[in-house]
Write an enzyme that holds these catalytic residues in place. Structure first.
Site, PDB file in Angstrom:
ATOM      1  N   SER A  95      11.233 -12.006  -5.950  1.00 41.46           N
ATOM      2  CA  SER A  95      12.568 -11.928  -6.457  1.00 41.46           C
ATOM      3  C   SER A  95      13.850 -12.221  -5.742  1.00 41.46           C
ATOM      4  O   SER A  95      13.796 -12.644  -4.282  1.00 41.46           O
ATOM      5  CB  SER A  95      12.751 -10.125  -6.730  1.00 41.46           C
ATOM      6  OG  SER A  95      13.243  -9.541  -5.549  1.00 41.46           O
ATOM      7  N   CYS A 101       0.793  -1.188  -0.159  1.00 43.79           N
ATOM      8  CA  CYS A 101      -0.069  -0.143   0.007  1.00 43.79           C
ATOM      9  C   CYS A 101       1.125   1.326   0.171  1.00 43.79           C
ATOM     10  O   CYS A 101       2.069   1.203  -0.155  1.00 43.79           O
ATOM     11  CB  CYS A 101      -0.828   0.068   1.097  1.00 43.79           C
ATOM     12  SG  CYS A 101      -1.791  -1.716   1.425  1.00 43.79           S
TER      13      CYS A 101
END
Length: 652
Positions: free
Chosen positions: A377, A2
């Site tokens: 990642s 967010c």
């Protein structure tokens, strides 16, 4: 994932409507970080406002709406991030009698603070987060940033209003924002290509350092708001050396594999589509291998390729994806594709940022977001497992000439700088036009000035810090700037460890990783509302990595020894054993060719004089030297160009 923002002004009476309007404007500036929902909470009597933009990942219902108020009505929280062990924490709280409305980690985090207090809660959290917590009882605001610095958080006073937000664009949306550019911070940016924490490009504003929190109330001012640490990478590194792992490499690799399975599994929990960014290197391949081993169906993987073979690793990623059986998507990009992103960079990064791999990172994020909302990642592997070739290189260089007197080396650096500049004025600028190639014997003098940056290192670790520098003195390029101590120059904050390479890794972990790598990925991914998670940056794995003997990470010039041992159980070594290419783009050639008109517009001497921030003659000197081939100033020029592009977009 967010975006959060807000402000606090206990000394000014304002209507509820005005506060909601202003906080709504700040919140709207972060819509890219959270397009699914928005909310504001205000108390006009106290002068506090919290804003939130939501990217719904877990519990997509309205029960995850923020800002959220605790059941006891004491706390109000706006929070950005993911807590990966929230389900375990939820079970503990339910055993204590808590009843939950929904299934979000936000509700669990707020209940934990209510039950155990903020400090004890922070010690339990596994995740990435930036938190703004208003305590109604104490009438105080606390800001918190996660241990590694995955999630950003800016703060500071503008006039008599305290502002904070995930990105500077939220602070600029407030009516009281009036912060000028800080020349010292600009100097740091030109020197390093990023603005080191805790500094900010604006005077009076700061970035909250990773693993720190601050608390303010009606009596607080900027000078007495001092961040407090709740997790320290320095202490972790030093503790790891004091109490090292004592088992064999086989035992260590088995333990690491279990940890990786745990950290990857916890980051695969989501109520939306999930994938992974696959470069083809050790770190991302390790993460993808773990993900695929735990998934009943092919996971989605994504990679970017370049038509220029010297920059391309896409084929390696494809080979690994094929071996693991993933659902792989790759996109080959042309120079025109990459250059088309450049006008977006100032808006995306919001604060000047000049790691040129930001370009393919933005393109990769756009590619992944077409299919998934969450991607894993491999960031962090180089800093934790000695993956950079510069570590043994710097140690060898230091062992060669580091024992010479520092005063002599500093004098040598001054002489080399002087020779480089004088020879340019005598040979380069007068005898060659920018379209003519400088002879090799003249380039020797050009390289002298660049090499002078490294001569005055005080240690092998300092040599790594100096390698990050794009120039020797910031005063050469930034008007009214003074050299400012930061983590890269203040050795009192470096880990006290016996092996210099351990010290190098720690320095990169708290500087390059936090202020470059993670910033690059966060802004690129969040610009398209993509949440990126990093299993290698789990604090449990970090603590284990620092306990390993260096020989399990580095042997000779070969790093990531233990990672290689784990990965070979999933991927044949012949698919991963190759020289590291990184994620570079040919900036040096671009700014001489297709980007030259754009660069000359931004670096025009008249323009620089009117701005009054950069030194026009020095900037023009490095520009002409680069065009002629006298010296390759690609990283310094990219910093100058990215600042000018940011200034044109943001200030004018």
């Amino acid at each position: 994932m967010c975006g959060i923002c807000g402000f606090f002004n206990p000394h000014r009476q304002a209507s509820k409507e005005w506060m909601q309007t202003v906080s709504g404007r700040m919140t709207d500036a972060l819509v890219h970080r959270g397009p699914d929902d928005q909310g504001v909470w205000t108390d006009s009597k106290i002068g506090i406002a919290l804003g939130h933009r939501r990217l719904s990942i877990q519990d997509l219902s309205s029960e995850g709406h923020q800002p959220m108020t605790s059941v006891c009505d004491r706390f109000v929280m706006s929070y950005n991030g993911e807590i990966y062990n929230f389900q375990d924490m939820r079970k503990k709280l339910e055993q204590n009698g808590f009843q939950f409305r929904g299934h979000s980690d936000t509700e669990v985090l707020l209940a934990s603070i209510t039950e155990w207090g903020l400090e004890k809660t922070l010690k339990q959290l596994i995740g990435m987060f930036a938190i703004a917590l208003w305590d109604k009882e104490q009438e105080s605001l606390t800001l918190v940033r996660d241990p590694v610095g995955k999630k950003p958080l800016y703060y500071g006073w503008c006039r008599d209003t305290f502002l904070f937000g995930s990105e500077l664009k939220a602070l600029r949306a407030h009516a009281e924002f009036d912060a000028p550019i800080d020349p010292d911070a600009l100097g740091l940016f030109i020197k390093y290509s990023w603005v080191p924490s805790p500094f900010c490009i604006y005077q009076g504003l700061r970035k909250l350092p990773p693993g720190h929190l601050i608390t303010i109330d009606s009596k607080s001012q900027l000078e007495n708001v001092i961040p407090r640490s709740f997790w320290s990478a320095q202490e972790i590194a030093e503790q790891g050396e004091r109490t090292p792992f004592t088992g064999s490499l086989e035992e260590a690799s088995a333990e690491l594999e279990k940890l990786l399975q745990t950290t990857v599994r916890s980051r695969m929990i989501a109520d939306v589509s999930l994938g992974a960014l696959l470069s083809g290197g050790f770190d991302s391949s390790m993460v993808v291998a773990m993900m695929q081993s735990m998934s009943p169906r092919p996971i989605k993987t994504f990679s970017i390729g370049f038509w220029e073979s010297q920059y391309n690793e896409a084929q390696h990623a494809m080979d690994i994806a094929r071996h693991l059986g993933t659902d792989h998507t790759e996109l080959y990009i042309s120079p025109k594709d990459a250059q088309g992103i450049i006008p977006e960079i100032p808006k995306i990064y919001d604060e000047p940022f000049a790691d040129s791999s930001q370009i393919p990172t933005v393109l990769l994020s756009k590619l992944a977001r077409q299919d998934v909302q969450v991607a894993l990642s491999g960031d962090g592997g180089d800093e934790l497992f000695a993956g950079y070739t510069k570590y043994p290189e710097c140690l060898k260089r230091w062992e060669t000439w580091g024992n010479r007197p520092l005063w002599a080396r500093k004098r040598m650096a001054d002489v080399m700088t002087s020779i480089g500049r004088t020879s340019w004025s005598l040979l380069g600028s007068s005898s060659n036009s920018p379209t003519e190639e400088i002879p090799q014997w003249q380039k020797f003098f050009g390289r002298m000035e660049k090499k002078s940056r490294w001569i005055s290192a005080t240690s092998a670790v300092d040599l790594v810090a100096l390698r990050h520098a794009r120039c020797r003195q910031i005063q050469d390029y930034v008007l009214h700037a003074e050299e400012t101590n930061c983590l890269l120059t203040n050795s009192t904050h470096w880990a006290t460890v016996s092996n210099p390479i351990q010290g190098m890794m720690h320095l990169d972990f708290v500087t390059f990783l936090a202020d470059d790598i993670l910033v690059k990925v966060d802004r690129a991914s969040m610009s398209v509302s993509l949440e990126v998670r990093c299993p290698l940056l789990d604090t449990r794995l970090i603590e284990f990595a620092w306990s390993l003997p260096l020989s399990m990470r580095l042997q000779g010039d070969k790093g990531k020894i233990i990672l290689r041992k784990v990965l070979e159980r999933y991927v044949p070594p012949e698919l991963t054993e190759r020289p590291k290419k990184g994620f570079a783009v040919p900036v040096s050639e671009w700014i001489k060719g297709p980007l030259r008109e754009w660069a000359e517009h931004l670096l025009d001497k008249t323009r620089l004089r009117d701005q009054g921030l950069l030194e026009p003659e020095s900037v023009d000197r490095v520009w002409q030297q680069h065009l002629s081939g006298w010296q390759d100033h690609d990283t310094l020029l990219w910093s100058l160009l990215m600042f000018q592009a940011w200034h044109e977009e943001t200030v004018q």
